[in-house]
Design an enzyme around this catalytic site. Structure first.
Site, PDB file in Angstrom:
ATOM      1  N   LYS A  81      -5.688  26.218  24.657  1.00  0.00           N
ATOM      2  CA  LYS A  81      -5.687  24.776  24.382  1.00  0.00           C
ATOM      3  C   LYS A  81      -4.371  24.076  24.738  1.00  0.00           C
ATOM      4  CE  LYS A  81      -9.202  24.630  20.771  1.00  0.00           C
ATOM      5  NZ  LYS A  81      -9.595  24.013  19.490  1.00  0.00           N
ATOM      6  N   ASN A 115      -8.893  20.235  24.130  1.00  0.00           N
ATOM      7  CA  ASN A 115     -10.087  21.081  24.038  1.00  0.00           C
ATOM      8  C   ASN A 115     -11.226  20.584  24.927  1.00  0.00           C
ATOM      9  OD1 ASN A 115     -10.886  18.850  22.436  1.00  0.00           O
ATOM     10  ND2 ASN A 115     -12.478  20.128  21.565  1.00  0.00           N
ATOM     11  N   ASP A 157     -11.308  17.645  18.854  1.00  0.00           N
ATOM     12  CA  ASP A 157     -11.374  18.316  17.549  1.00  0.00           C
ATOM     13  C   ASP A 157     -11.049  17.330  16.425  1.00  0.00           C
ATOM     14  OD1 ASP A 157     -11.936  20.937  18.431  1.00  0.00           O
ATOM     15  OD2 ASP A 157      -9.822  21.290  18.891  1.00  0.00           O
ATOM     16  N   GLY A 207      -1.521  23.680   4.290  1.00  0.00           N
ATOM     17  CA  GLY A 207      -1.277  24.472   5.493  1.00  0.00           C
ATOM     18  C   GLY A 207      -0.315  23.776   6.432  1.00  0.00           C
ATOM     19  N   GLY A 237      -0.099  25.196   9.996  1.00  0.00           N
ATOM     20  CA  GLY A 237      -0.318  25.818  11.301  1.00  0.00           C
ATOM     21  C   GLY A 237      -0.690  24.754  12.322  1.00  0.00           C
ATOM     22  N   GLY A 238      -1.236  25.205  13.439  1.00  0.00           N
ATOM     23  CA  GLY A 238      -1.609  24.292  14.518  1.00  0.00           C
ATOM     24  C   GLY A 238      -2.640  23.264  14.078  1.00  0.00           C
ATOM     25  N   ASN A 287       2.670  23.961   1.993  1.00  0.00           N
ATOM     26  CA  ASN A 287       2.526  25.221   2.720  1.00  0.00           C
ATOM     27  C   ASN A 287       3.320  26.329   2.046  1.00  0.00           C
ATOM     28  OD1 ASN A 287       1.293  26.518   4.961  1.00  0.00           O
ATOM     29  ND2 ASN A 287       3.312  26.720   5.898  1.00  0.00           N
ATOM     30  N   LEU A 300     -11.605  23.143   6.576  1.00  0.00           N
ATOM     31  CA  LEU A 300     -11.880  23.188   8.022  1.00  0.00           C
ATOM     32  C   LEU A 300     -12.487  24.524   8.433  1.00  0.00           C
ATOM     33  CD1 LEU A 300      -8.903  21.094   9.388  1.00  0.00           C
ATOM     34  CD2 LEU A 300     -11.105  20.378   8.471  1.00  0.00           C
ATOM     35  N   GLY A 326     -16.124  22.907   7.677  1.00  0.00           N
ATOM     36  CA  GLY A 326     -15.698  22.567   9.032  1.00  0.00           C
ATOM     37  C   GLY A 326     -16.821  22.518  10.062  1.00  0.00           C
TER      38      GLY A 326
END
Ligand code: ATR
Length: 288
Positions: free
Chosen positions: A71, A92, A107, A131, A133-134, A155, A228, A251
């Site tokens: 991605k 994406n 997304d 969270g 992350g990405g 997080n 998600l 999600g």
């Protein structure tokens, strides 16, 4: 569907791709809208991404989705990139344009459309993200883009949340995003109720009994909880939200709506809510 000399091809570039639900969703939409399009998976080996994008263009592919692990890497092989995708740093969806492909991120707009359909309004609100992350990062960018008042990131590793906050605050204004350690929620959440987006991998199949915040008191603060994760369809996070009187969503909708938006970009049509909801049903059925 009968394919003929006019059939257009779209596909999914990734590694692996064998688990994908996208052909099911995309081919169903093609059938429902009468578009002469077929969607197939393309397993692209490491080191072959540039060749794959060029080859897709040479083969006159209408568009592609891109998934893990490409991605971000795919962005350097595109002729243009949508501003939101640039900010998120992940593409994406590739849409065929003159000379190559333009990259989009569907997304996050997919998550946003799911929220709109669920009657969840983020405008002017402070939204909680679990969270860093990405995925959490992309959600923070989306919420800023769509007019949230702010985000609070919790997080386990607070430095990662702080990194996202700093980056978003760099263009959103100093106070948009704040970062805390997960256990700080009790002193940080001063409002009565929040929209909470669960963007960690905790609770994903097969570790379905896990949840990122165990403390039940936290869930009294949750008006709407989006997990998600889509497998399992009802995570422990979602169960806790519901037990404490909140609404909870998984999600799956985001996954379907990212595909819906990609299909709309490729085919210049609007997909009705009824078709989208039928896609969600089919996907959940296929996952059983
Ligand atoms: P993605 O790109 O899908 O967002 P990721 O970058 O691996 O995936 O991020 C996973 C997120 O889940 C991170 O926020 C991670 O917390 P850390 O930054 O502290 O690693 C969180 N996460 C994963 N396992 C966890 C666990 N057991 N407890 C708490 N948080 C966890």
């Amino acid at each position: 569907m009968i394919y003929d000399g006019h059939t257009r091809t779209c596909g999914l570039i990734g590694n692996p791709v064998e688990h994908t639900m996208s052909p099911l969703i995309q081919n169903f939409m093609a059938q429902e809208t009468g578009k002469n399009m077929v969607y197939v998976p393309f397993h692209v080996q490491q080191g072959s991404l540039e060749a794959a994008v060029k080859g897709a263009y040479a083969l006159n592919l209408l568009g592609c989705n891109v998934t893990v692990p490409y991605k971000s890497d795919v962005m350097e092989y595109l002729v243009d990139t949508d501003p939101l995708a640039k900010r998120i740093g992940a593409v994406n969806t590739l849409v065929r344009v003159e000379g190559g492909y333009k990259g989009y991120n569907t997304d996050m707009p997919g998550l946003y459309r799911a929220m709109q359909h669920d009657g969840v309004d983020i405008a002017g609100k402070t939204v909680v993200i679990l969270g860093a992350g990405g995925v959490a990062r992309a959600v923070a960018v989306l919420l800023n883009d769509k007019g949230a008042k702010g985000v609070i990131l919790f997080n386990r590793t607070v430095s990662k949340a702080q990194q996202i906050a700093d980056e978003v605050n760099g263009y959103a204004g100093a106070d948009f995003a704040k970062a805390y350690a997960m256990e700080d929620y009790a002193k940080v959440l001063t409002e009565d109720k929040y929209i909470v987006i669960q963007a960690t991998s905790v609770g994903m199949h097969p570790k379905v009994d896990e949840v990122v915040i165990e403390d039940e008191a936290f869930y009294d603060k949750v008006e709407v909880g989006y997990d998600l994760i889509f497998n399992p369809p009802c995570t422990r996070f979602m169960q806790l939200v519901k037990e404490h009187g909140g609404r909870a969503y998984n999600g799956a909708k985001m996954l379907v709506y990212q595909g819906v938006i990609a299909f709309e970009l490729w085919n210049d049509v609007n997909i009705s809510r009824e078709i989208a909801e039928e896609c969600i049903r089919q996907m959940e059925e296929a996952m059983k």
